[in-house]
Design an enzyme around this catalytic site. Structure first.
Site, PDB file in Angstrom:
ATOM      1  CG  ASP A 150      -2.547   1.264   1.272  1.00 33.72           C
ATOM      2  OD1 ASP A 150      -2.414   1.361   0.238  1.00 33.72           O
ATOM      3  OD2 ASP A 150      -1.906   1.959   1.867  1.00 33.72           O
ATOM      4  CG  HIS A 223      -7.185  -0.232  -6.911  1.00 34.77           C
ATOM      5  ND1 HIS A 223      -7.954   0.963  -6.674  1.00 34.77           N
ATOM      6  CD2 HIS A 223      -5.658   0.520  -6.635  1.00 34.77           C
ATOM      7  CE1 HIS A 223      -7.731   1.602  -5.511  1.00 34.77           C
ATOM      8  NE2 HIS A 223      -6.872   1.172  -5.846  1.00 34.77           N
TER       9      HIS A 223
END
Length: 316
Positions: A150, A223
């Site tokens: 992330d 994404h």
């Protein structure tokens, strides 16, 4: 101390909490209690960092649009502060939920987060009702709940301040920021039916080494591709974002709490519109096939100078 701790560095433990002000308590009592809380906040931060110097303690508080209107009807609202509006795509929806105050607490030990949450409870318990409290954790080597690293697309620390803090000298809320807070649940069972290669096509990066897929391999609805925002000149613009993992495995509950900090909420909004409403020929971000939104709200995070103005009644 000028800014609240809104640049989300990775921490081992996180508490994310949303509360509402009580409807049946007189507004004047709420205002007095909240002003007292804001007056105590700066020394409380100093105390926490003295008491826990090695635990990477960070804290930020945001105020929602409904709360602002109730607390400070005589003062101008931050210009982009409004209740988050639902984004309804063809297949997926970003829901809008209530929330007057939002607390983002993180440290390398959960008991430090608990200590701060306990202080908040002691100071505000008579005027607030809980909406949600989520306890998050650092997952493996800084990965989101779906197993990929992330924060790769975040600006580096040197650039982050220019992205996060309002820098318009004519804005009365200079040095503050906006945070979109969204809680998502994650279908781990469905995700695990995919091969690693299929997961990588959904995300747009490799799973093990966090390398971006080449343009000829990355789908347009991956994404990392569809969630990008651009300015009028077509240049990519960024926000600071974090996806905090949470889970209750015995209940088959897995999720990710998304935070998007930006001096300009319209950038975050553009990203969400691409994800949920689609872009060009794509109907939505393919990662949303495995996630569902539980909550969504926008908050303004004041600077410490603005918190002082709240405490003294200058913001009325």
């Amino acid at each position: 101390m000028r800014y609240q701790d809104v640049i989300p560095e990775q921490a081992q433990s996180t508490i994310l909490c949303t509360v509402n002000f009580k409807k049946d308590v007189d507004t004047s009592v709420i205002v007095d209690t909240f002003r007292d809380f804001c007056e105590r906040l700066h020394p409380t931060m100093n105390s926490m960092k003295i008491r826990f110097p090695y635990d990477n303690f960070k804290f930020a508080m945001g105020i929602g649009a409904d709360a602002w209107e109730r607390l400070f009807p005589l003062s101008e609202k931050p210009k982009e502060l409004a209740r988050f509006s639902e984004i309804k795509g063809k297949e997926k929806t970003a829901v809008s939920t209530e929330g007057d105050l939002f607390f983002h607490i993180r440290a390398d030990k959960m008991d430090v987060c608990y200590e701060m949450m306990l202080i908040i409870h002691k100071l505000l318990k008579d005027v607030i009702d809980p909406v949600d409290e989520t306890h998050g954790f650092r997952f493996r080597d800084g990965r989101a709940i779906f197993g990929f690293v992330d924060g790769t697309e975040n600006p580096d620390i040197e650039e982050a301040q220019d992205v996060v803090y309002i820098d318009d000298e004519n804005d009365p809320y200079q040095d503050g920021t906006y945070v979109l807070a969204q809680k998502y649940t994650f279908d781990l069972d469905l995700w695990e039916t995919l091969t690693i290669e299929q997961q990588e096509l959904v995300v747009g990066r490799t799973k093990e080494y966090d390398l971006e897929l080449s343009d000829d391999k990355k789908p347009s609805n991956a994404h990392t591709e569809i969630s990008k925002a651009h300015d009028r000149m077509g240049e990519e613009v960024k926000i600071m974002r974090a996806n905090i993992a949470f889970a209750e495995p015995s209940k088959n509950i897995f999720g990710s709490y998304f935070l998007g900090y930006s001096k300009d909420f319209s950038i975050t909004l553009q990203m969400l519109q691409h994800m949920f409403e689609g872009k060009d020929s794509d109907s939505h971000d393919s990662i949303l096939d495995y996630f569902s939104t539980v909550s969504g709200n926008l908050f303004f995070v004041p600077s410490y100078e603005q918190l002082d103005k709240i405490a003294t009644g200058e913001i009325k």
